[in-house]
Motif scaffolding. Sequence first.
Motif, PDB file in Angstrom:
ATOM      1  N   ASP A 151      22.405  -8.079  22.726  1.00 16.04           N
ATOM      2  CA  ASP A 151      22.808  -6.904  21.939  1.00 16.04           C
ATOM      3  C   ASP A 151      21.601  -6.244  21.277  1.00 16.04           C
ATOM      4  O   ASP A 151      21.644  -5.831  20.116  1.00 16.04           O
ATOM      5  CB  ASP A 151      23.859  -7.286  20.888  1.00 16.04           C
ATOM      6  N   GLY A 152      20.501  -6.205  22.022  1.00 17.42           N
ATOM      7  CA  GLY A 152      19.288  -5.545  21.539  1.00 17.42           C
ATOM      8  C   GLY A 152      18.394  -6.409  20.679  1.00 17.42           C
ATOM      9  O   GLY A 152      17.261  -6.008  20.374  1.00 17.42           O
ATOM     10  N   GLU A 153      18.850  -7.595  20.295  1.00 17.34           N
ATOM     11  CA  GLU A 153      18.044  -8.497  19.466  1.00 17.34           C
ATOM     12  C   GLU A 153      17.192  -9.407  20.345  1.00 17.34           C
ATOM     13  O   GLU A 153      17.648  -9.894  21.388  1.00 17.34           O
ATOM     14  CB  GLU A 153      18.949  -9.348  18.566  1.00 17.34           C
ATOM     15  N   ASP A 154      15.955  -9.649  19.919  1.00 17.37           N
ATOM     16  CA  ASP A 154      15.007 -10.433  20.702  1.00 17.37           C
ATOM     17  C   ASP A 154      15.363 -11.919  20.632  1.00 17.37           C
ATOM     18  O   ASP A 154      15.123 -12.584  19.616  1.00 17.37           O
ATOM     19  CB  ASP A 154      13.587 -10.200  20.170  1.00 17.37           C
ATOM     20  N   PRO A 176      16.529 -22.289  18.669  1.00 17.44           N
ATOM     21  CA  PRO A 176      17.761 -22.601  19.416  1.00 17.44           C
ATOM     22  C   PRO A 176      19.036 -22.494  18.587  1.00 17.44           C
ATOM     23  O   PRO A 176      20.052 -21.990  19.078  1.00 17.44           O
ATOM     24  CB  PRO A 176      17.518 -24.047  19.882  1.00 17.44           C
ATOM     25  N   ASP A 177      19.000 -22.943  17.317  1.00 14.63           N
ATOM     26  CA  ASP A 177      20.209 -22.849  16.500  1.00 14.63           C
ATOM     27  C   ASP A 177      20.550 -21.395  16.173  1.00 14.63           C
ATOM     28  O   ASP A 177      21.734 -21.026  16.085  1.00 14.63           O
ATOM     29  CB  ASP A 177      20.051 -23.663  15.207  1.00 14.63           C
ATOM     30  N   GLU A 178      19.530 -20.568  16.048  1.00  9.67           N
ATOM     31  CA  GLU A 178      19.777 -19.146  15.788  1.00  9.67           C
ATOM     32  C   GLU A 178      20.382 -18.472  17.020  1.00  9.67           C
ATOM     33  O   GLU A 178      21.202 -17.558  16.890  1.00  9.67           O
ATOM     34  CB  GLU A 178      18.473 -18.456  15.393  1.00  9.67           C
ATOM     35  N   ARG A 179      20.017 -18.926  18.181  1.00 10.70           N
ATOM     36  CA  ARG A 179      20.604 -18.389  19.411  1.00 10.70           C
ATOM     37  C   ARG A 179      22.090 -18.730  19.475  1.00 10.70           C
ATOM     38  O   ARG A 179      22.919 -17.899  19.881  1.00 10.70           O
ATOM     39  CB  ARG A 179      19.858 -18.929  20.632  1.00 10.70           C
ATOM     40  N   ALA A 180      22.430 -19.954  19.076  1.00 13.91           N
ATOM     41  CA  ALA A 180      23.843 -20.349  19.054  1.00 13.91           C
ATOM     42  C   ALA A 180      24.613 -19.515  18.040  1.00 13.91           C
ATOM     43  O   ALA A 180      25.732 -19.051  18.306  1.00 13.91           O
ATOM     44  CB  ALA A 180      23.964 -21.837  18.725  1.00 13.91           C
ATOM     45  N   GLN A 181      24.018 -19.302  16.877  1.00 15.70           N
ATOM     46  CA  GLN A 181      24.672 -18.483  15.852  1.00 15.70           C
ATOM     47  C   GLN A 181      24.836 -17.039  16.300  1.00 15.70           C
ATOM     48  O   GLN A 181      25.806 -16.367  15.931  1.00 15.70           O
ATOM     49  CB  GLN A 181      23.867 -18.545  14.555  1.00 15.70           C
ATOM     50  N   ALA A 182      23.917 -16.563  17.132  1.00 11.83           N
ATOM     51  CA  ALA A 182      23.994 -15.188  17.636  1.00 11.83           C
ATOM     52  C   ALA A 182      25.075 -15.029  18.699  1.00 11.83           C
ATOM     53  O   ALA A 182      25.470 -13.899  19.018  1.00 11.83           O
ATOM     54  CB  ALA A 182      22.643 -14.763  18.196  1.00 11.83           C
TER      55      ALA A 182
END
Length: 254
Positions: free
Chosen positions: A69-72, A78-84
């Motif tokens: 969604d446009g976010e890098d 890895p935990d931030e990717r899951a939250q995203a």
Amino acid sequence: MSTLEIKDLHVSIETDQGTKEILKGVSLTISSGEKHAIMGPNGSGKSTLASTIAGHPRYEVTSGSITLDGEDVLEMEPDERAQAGLFLAMQYPVEVPGVTMTNFLRTAKTAIDGEAPKLRTWTKEVKDAMEKLRIDADFANRNVNEGFSGGEKKRVEILQLELFKPKIAVLDETDSGLDIDALRVVSEGVNRAHEENNMGTLLITHYTRILNYIKPDYVHVFVDGKVAEQGGPELADELEANGYDRFLAAVSAA
């Protein structure tokens, strides 16, 4: 509507023989409601792509981008990717001694959503999902994947998928090691999560048998770290009939 966009992705790893490039310019776009299948021979880079999306530290992105969604995504832990909203069903799920399934699932759900689920509602949701996946209720009190069979581990991966409700799911050879009954149950779980959450699905597999249950909108052939060809579900039928010979021959000729 969410979109995972991969542009000209190059990824390397360190080996005993030095740096080795695995992905050599991969571009893919997966949006909500779409089912994509990646097929290819061993060593073509399929699992490397999955691990890179999830943020495995072994894989170094040397160029290219991944955005959600446009976010890098590459700037996220890895935990931030899951939250995203990204989810990886692992090819080889690990055992976690000393951590029960009950504690793991609720702790993970809390971390992803930023707040703990209401206990009564959550307990019912977990129970219902386990029943649909034919996971015995006793597994809730067992340690994560400890002593589980290969098929049981794969069902637990899909249990997480159904409970965590990601935007985009990457399923890395979820069909490996499953008998026909387990394959059907796992596939039904993937289809439920896909339909109920309008999820985007990226399914990595060697074989077309799982595609009889999870019907892809798009099929991508991976050879030598690149997308060699892409098309609709008819491409999977061609691979079933003829294998990868013509794609491998093209790479050899190049």
